[in-house]
Design an enzyme around this catalytic site. Structure first.
Site, PDB file in Angstrom:
ATOM      1  N   LYS A 170       3.987  17.054 -20.107  1.00  0.00           N
ATOM      2  CA  LYS A 170       4.596  18.285 -19.579  1.00  0.00           C
ATOM      3  C   LYS A 170       5.620  18.805 -20.585  1.00  0.00           C
ATOM      4  O   LYS A 170       6.696  18.246 -20.755  1.00  0.00           O
ATOM      5  CB  LYS A 170       5.299  18.036 -18.238  1.00  0.00           C
ATOM      6  CG  LYS A 170       5.608  19.364 -17.554  1.00  0.00           C
ATOM      7  CD  LYS A 170       6.864  19.384 -16.749  1.00  0.00           C
ATOM      8  CE  LYS A 170       8.096  19.798 -17.466  1.00  0.00           C
ATOM      9  NZ  LYS A 170       8.183  21.183 -17.952  1.00  0.00           N
ATOM     10  N   GLU A 245      15.973   9.983 -23.850  1.00  0.00           N
ATOM     11  CA  GLU A 245      16.783  10.441 -24.985  1.00  0.00           C
ATOM     12  C   GLU A 245      17.458  11.724 -24.546  1.00  0.00           C
ATOM     13  O   GLU A 245      16.783  12.671 -24.134  1.00  0.00           O
ATOM     14  CB  GLU A 245      15.914  10.695 -26.223  1.00  0.00           C
ATOM     15  CG  GLU A 245      15.405   9.434 -26.891  1.00  0.00           C
ATOM     16  CD  GLU A 245      16.502   8.502 -27.390  1.00  0.00           C
ATOM     17  OE1 GLU A 245      17.647   8.954 -27.580  1.00  0.00           O
ATOM     18  OE2 GLU A 245      16.217   7.313 -27.536  1.00  0.00           O
ATOM     19  N   CYS A 279      19.886  17.705 -30.971  1.00  0.00           N
ATOM     20  CA  CYS A 279      20.655  16.666 -30.279  1.00  0.00           C
ATOM     21  C   CYS A 279      21.496  15.877 -31.268  1.00  0.00           C
ATOM     22  O   CYS A 279      22.492  15.271 -30.890  1.00  0.00           O
ATOM     23  CB  CYS A 279      19.716  15.744 -29.525  1.00  0.00           C
ATOM     24  SG  CYS A 279      18.393  15.138 -30.553  1.00  0.00           S
ATOM     25  N   GLU A 378      28.485  18.829 -24.371  1.00  0.00           N
ATOM     26  CA  GLU A 378      27.465  19.324 -25.296  1.00  0.00           C
ATOM     27  C   GLU A 378      27.252  20.815 -25.060  1.00  0.00           C
ATOM     28  O   GLU A 378      26.950  21.237 -23.953  1.00  0.00           O
ATOM     29  CB  GLU A 378      26.142  18.581 -25.080  1.00  0.00           C
ATOM     30  CG  GLU A 378      25.111  18.975 -26.101  1.00  0.00           C
ATOM     31  CD  GLU A 378      23.751  18.316 -25.863  1.00  0.00           C
ATOM     32  OE1 GLU A 378      23.240  18.401 -24.735  1.00  0.00           O
ATOM     33  OE2 GLU A 378      23.207  17.741 -26.819  1.00  0.00           O
TER      34      GLU A 378
HETATM   35  P1  NAD Z   1      16.305  19.853 -19.836  1.00  0.00           P
HETATM   36  O1  NAD Z   1      16.875  18.575 -19.348  1.00  0.00           O
HETATM   37  O2  NAD Z   1      16.715  21.104 -19.169  1.00  0.00           O
HETATM   38  O3  NAD Z   1      14.711  19.816 -19.767  1.00  0.00           O
HETATM   39  C1  NAD Z   1      13.970  18.803 -20.402  1.00  0.00           C
HETATM   40  C2  NAD Z   1      12.614  18.686 -19.727  1.00  0.00           C
HETATM   41  O4  NAD Z   1      12.784  18.185 -18.396  1.00  0.00           O
HETATM   42  C3  NAD Z   1      11.866  20.017 -19.588  1.00  0.00           C
HETATM   43  O5  NAD Z   1      10.495  19.825 -19.859  1.00  0.00           O
HETATM   44  C4  NAD Z   1      12.092  20.362 -18.140  1.00  0.00           C
HETATM   45  O6  NAD Z   1      11.079  21.196 -17.608  1.00  0.00           O
HETATM   46  C5  NAD Z   1      12.038  18.989 -17.507  1.00  0.00           C
HETATM   47  N1  NAD Z   1      12.627  18.907 -16.159  1.00  0.00           N
HETATM   48  C6  NAD Z   1      13.591  19.683 -15.616  1.00  0.00           C
HETATM   49  N2  NAD Z   1      13.821  19.289 -14.340  1.00  0.00           N
HETATM   50  C7  NAD Z   1      13.021  18.250 -14.081  1.00  0.00           C
HETATM   51  C8  NAD Z   1      12.801  17.418 -12.940  1.00  0.00           C
HETATM   52  N3  NAD Z   1      13.457  17.582 -11.798  1.00  0.00           N
HETATM   53  N4  NAD Z   1      11.893  16.428 -13.044  1.00  0.00           N
HETATM   54  C9  NAD Z   1      11.222  16.221 -14.195  1.00  0.00           C
HETATM   55  N5  NAD Z   1      11.358  16.996 -15.283  1.00  0.00           N
HETATM   56  C10 NAD Z   1      12.259  17.992 -15.237  1.00  0.00           C
HETATM   57  O7  NAD Z   1      16.623  19.913 -21.422  1.00  0.00           O
HETATM   58  P2  NAD Z   1      16.315  21.103 -22.435  1.00  0.00           P
HETATM   59  O8  NAD Z   1      17.272  22.215 -22.159  1.00  0.00           O
HETATM   60  O9  NAD Z   1      14.862  21.390 -22.477  1.00  0.00           O
HETATM   61  O10 NAD Z   1      16.680  20.414 -23.835  1.00  0.00           O
HETATM   62  C11 NAD Z   1      17.973  20.365 -24.351  1.00  0.00           C
HETATM   63  C12 NAD Z   1      18.563  18.976 -24.163  1.00  0.00           C
HETATM   64  O11 NAD Z   1      17.718  18.014 -24.769  1.00  0.00           O
HETATM   65  C13 NAD Z   1      19.905  18.808 -24.842  1.00  0.00           C
HETATM   66  O12 NAD Z   1      20.779  18.113 -23.993  1.00  0.00           O
HETATM   67  C14 NAD Z   1      19.585  17.959 -26.067  1.00  0.00           C
HETATM   68  O13 NAD Z   1      20.644  17.189 -26.562  1.00  0.00           O
HETATM   69  C15 NAD Z   1      18.496  17.102 -25.541  1.00  0.00           C
HETATM   70  N6  NAD Z   1      17.708  16.542 -26.634  1.00  0.00           N
HETATM   71  C16 NAD Z   1      17.830  15.210 -26.897  1.00  0.00           C
HETATM   72  C17 NAD Z   1      17.122  14.636 -27.941  1.00  0.00           C
HETATM   73  C18 NAD Z   1      17.223  13.166 -28.228  1.00  0.00           C
HETATM   74  O14 NAD Z   1      16.294  12.623 -28.809  1.00  0.00           O
HETATM   75  N7  NAD Z   1      18.295  12.507 -27.840  1.00  0.00           N
HETATM   76  C19 NAD Z   1      16.277  15.429 -28.719  1.00  0.00           C
HETATM   77  C20 NAD Z   1      16.183  16.778 -28.430  1.00  0.00           C
HETATM   78  C21 NAD Z   1      16.885  17.327 -27.368  1.00  0.00           C
END
Ligand code: NAD
Length: 476
Positions: A170, A245, A279, A378
């Site tokens: 997804k 992550e 990130c 963040e």
């Molecule tokens: P997000 O948490 O909003 O979404 C991430 C994913 O989770 C999306 O696919 C979203 O549709 C899904 N999601 C949302 N609600 C859900 C639920 N209830 N159940 C299951 N899935 C659900 O994050 P984002 O805005 O897409 O990405 C930005 C974040 O990602 C930042 O905090 C960034 O630091 C982090 N990030 C971390 C890394 C790492 O490796 N540590 C790498 C890249 C990004």
């Protein structure tokens, strides 16, 4: 319209969404199918049914499939890089670089498929031999964020398949284009139907369906701490294997003895490139007093020379923010920083360009305190906070004073301080005289504290998550 891929078939979604270019909001990248919970259920059923067959595939079959996928991604890096930049907003060289990384990841895991090892040990009891082997976990649910639309899916999907698992993927709502292009390549790699499935849709519906279904044996998630916490809670409820992550508030320490050119370059690259939406971005620049003034001055000059424009325009250094909601969040934190008394010495303004997009000039705050919200939360945009430090010990203390622990960096020419920092920095990745953002594809990636949960991603360490260990006792 680009559809979901379930059980080897391309299926219409329940609804359709437009994928909008953040560099030019009048440009629609494409229309993409949106699944609902029922369609997610079909994908899960298909992956679950295909699991025994793929688990019994030979390492050669897996290696061949992954190698084919990697080769095609690499051959199409310019085209896919353009798609990536168009839908996510990072510059074209960054987009092409990310696609190449994804291709190399598939190639790396093609090799890993062939390198599955076990142990044979003598028992402490007579006449018995012990074998320790690794087996696939089963069916893996993969949930990805928007900021690396092809590399993150690649570093989850490739090891999942290499170690014999089936996948339901997804992607994030904002970047269906790269997800679909990757799925289309995977669909022609010779995998049995159901081995790999794509379900595009909302996190709260499609993502949640993956979390709650007993047929999903393991969940690999990258995204925010807020969503990651929900993922962990759902996994704990049914005791599913989980890997998270999440966010960062990564520090970069600059000591008096640093090479100023190196330090400024590391800081500008880490804080602002890819629009600060990494990130591993350095959002806290912790600078020793003796070099502080010169560092702030040089940061301002270097940042003022950056070209903020359309992601696909030649010479653009920094593309737009990914979405209207994200730029609102960035601007609200810039206002918070000013209210908190941080000194805005550069940027932080929404600006217009030839095309309507979410353009923001990189913001530099000086004279920050590590207690300010802009130093603790963040932001996920091109916003850097410079924090003065009295000496090395103070800088280390400030660097570690955060709930996060993903990447950390130091710019210094002192072997003593560098060695001490490597040992005592509380983060999963330590960078010495290199930017905190920008990592290799063949070594482990991950953090500590609120940044990560579970075993590491990437490199040979990925086997920890995507396999389960079996210990066999055999009487001879
Ligand atoms: P997000 O948490 O909003 O979404 C991430 C994913 O989770 C999306 O696919 C979203 O549709 C899904 N999601 C949302 N609600 C859900 C639920 N209830 N159940 C299951 N899935 C659900 O994050 P984002 O805005 O897409 O990405 C930005 C974040 O990602 C930042 O905090 C960034 O630091 C982090 N990030 C971390 C890394 C790492 O490796 N540590 C790498 C890249 C990004």
């Amino acid at each position: 319209m680009n559809r979901n891929y379930i059980a080897g078939q391309w299926l219409e979604g329940v609804t359709t969404v437009a994928n909008i270019n953040p560099s030019d909001t009048t440009d629609i990248v494409g229309y993409y199918a949106q699944a609902d919970a029922a369609q997610a259920d079909e994908a899960i059923a298909a992956a679950h049914a295909a699991a025994p067959l793929w688990a019994s595939s030979t390492p050669q079959q897996r290696a061949d499939a992954l190698d084919r996928i990697g080769s095609e991604i690499l051959a199409r890096r310019e085209e896919l890089g353009r798609l990536l930049s168009r839908e996510e907003g990072k510059t074209l060289p960054e987009g092409i670089g990310e696609v190449a990384r994804a291709g190399n990841i598939f190639k790396f895991f093609a090799g890993e498929a062939l390198r599955q090892r076990g142990d044979k040990l003598a028992s402490v009891r007579p006449g018995i031999e012990i074998e320790v082997t690794r087996e696939p976990v089963g069916t893996v649910g993969i949930i990805a964020p928007w900021n690396f639309p092809i590399a993150i899916p690649a570093w989850k999907i490739a090891p999942a398949l290499a170690f014999g698992n089936t996948v339901v993927f997804k992607p994030a709502e904002l970047v269906p284009g790269c997800a679909w292009a990757l799925a289309e390549i995977i669909s022609r790699a010779g995998l049995p139907a159901g081995t790999f499935n794509l379900v595009m849709g909302r996190g709260a519906e499609v993502g949640q369906a993956l979390l709650d279904d007993w047929r999903i044996d393991a969940i690999s998630f990258t995204g925010s701490v807020a969503t990651g916490t929900r993922v962990a809670q759902a996994a704990a409820t049914r005791l599913a294997k989980v890997q998270l992550e999440m966010g960062g508030k990564n520090p970069m320490v600059v000591l008096n003895d640093a090479d100023l050119d190196v330090a400024v370059e590391c800081a500008v690259q880490s804080a602002f490139f890819s629009t600060g939406q990494r990130c591993t971005a350095s959002s806290r620049l912790i600078v020793e007093e003796g070099i502080y003034k010169r560092f702030v001055q040089r940061m301002r000059e270097r940042t003022a020379g950056l070209k903020i424009d359309h992601a696909l325009a030649t010479g653009t250094d920094i593309g737009p923010v990914v979405s209207g909601a994200q730029i609102e969040q960035d601007l609200s934190y810039i206002a918070i920083g000013q209210q908190e008394g941080a000194r805005l010495v550069h940027g932080g303004e929404a600006v217009t360009r030839a095309t309507p997009g979410h353009y923001l000039t990189p913001a530099i705050f000086a004279d920050c305190s590590n207690e300010m919200r802009i130093c603790r939360e963040e932001i996920f945009g091109p916003v850097a906070a410079i924090i003065p430090a009295r000496d090395y010990e103070h800088a280390l203390e400030l660097a570690n004073d955060t709930e996060f622990g993903l990447a950390t960096g130091i710019c210094s020419t002192s072997l003593k301080h560098v060695q001490h920092f490597k040992r005592h920095a509380q983060a999963g990745m330590v960078m010495v005289n290199v930017p905190t953002a920008g990592v290799d594809y063949h070594v482990p990636f991950g953090g500590r504290k609120a940044s990560s949960l579970g075993s590491r991603e990437q490199g040979s360490y990925a086997a920890e998550f995507y396999t389960t260990v079996k210990t066999a006792y055999v009487a001879g």
